[in-house]
Write a protein that holds these residues in place. Structure first.
Motif, mmCIF file in Angstrom:
data_model
loop_
_atom_site.group_PDB
_atom_site.id
_atom_site.type_symbol
_atom_site.label_atom_id
_atom_site.label_comp_id
_atom_site.label_asym_id
_atom_site.label_seq_id
_atom_site.Cartn_x
_atom_site.Cartn_y
_atom_site.Cartn_z
ATOM 1 N N ASP A 192 -29.978 30.140 83.528
ATOM 2 C CA ASP A 192 -30.188 30.887 82.292
ATOM 3 C C ASP A 192 -29.932 29.969 81.107
ATOM 4 O O ASP A 192 -29.039 29.126 81.151
ATOM 5 C CB ASP A 192 -29.225 32.076 82.207
ATOM 6 C CG ASP A 192 -29.525 33.147 83.237
ATOM 7 O OD1 ASP A 192 -30.678 33.233 83.688
ATOM 8 O OD2 ASP A 192 -28.595 33.890 83.592
ATOM 9 N N MET A 230 -28.299 29.329 77.762
ATOM 10 C CA MET A 230 -27.153 29.865 77.021
ATOM 11 C C MET A 230 -27.141 29.268 75.620
ATOM 12 O O MET A 230 -27.742 28.225 75.365
ATOM 13 C CB MET A 230 -25.861 29.529 77.760
ATOM 14 C CG MET A 230 -25.891 29.988 79.195
ATOM 15 S SD MET A 230 -24.578 31.096 79.479
ATOM 16 C CE MET A 230 -24.863 31.549 81.161
ATOM 17 N N LEU A 231 -26.461 29.929 74.707
ATOM 18 C CA LEU A 231 -26.471 29.546 73.301
ATOM 19 C C LEU A 231 -26.133 28.075 73.052
ATOM 20 O O LEU A 231 -26.769 27.447 72.210
ATOM 21 C CB LEU A 231 -25.563 30.464 72.491
ATOM 22 C CG LEU A 231 -25.768 30.438 70.991
ATOM 23 C CD1 LEU A 231 -27.214 30.705 70.612
ATOM 24 C CD2 LEU A 231 -24.865 31.454 70.308
#
Length: 106
Positions: free
Chosen positions: A70, A72-73
């Protein structure tokens, strides 16, 4: 009016393809319909984007040994104007810094 093929996938999603063309859209199995990468390469500005670093992109894409990670920031390059407002689950295309073409939708 052109005919559209609807290709049902074993994972519960569907691909929507014009006759004799690559799929143009897909659904996520939860009611959302999104452009495929082929469509985004032709029309790269039709959905909001997130930009990431090259080394991060290698982790996002699935390999023969692992599923893609994923985003992520910390892996997102923050634009000067910020990310703007978006809701939980809103899809964005993902592209790599210094490359105008998206690599994923997520």
């Amino acid at each position: 009016k052109d005919d559209i093929y609807i290709l049902k996938c074993s994972n519960g999603t569907s691909l929507y393809a014009p006759i004799e063309s690559a799929p143009a859209f897909f659904d996520d199995g939860f009611g959302g319909v999104f452009p495929t990468l082929t469509t985004l390469w032709r029309f790269p500005t039709i959905m909001p984007e997130l930009v990431t670093y090259g080394p991060v992109s290698k982790r996002l894409l699935p390999s023969e040994r692992a599923a893609g990670a994923d985003l992520m920031l910390p892996g997102v390059i923050m634009p000067e104007e910020g990310l703007g407002e978006f809701g939980v689950g809103q899809k964005r295309c993902i592209r790599v810094q210094d490359n105008s073409m998206p690599i994923a939708v997520g």
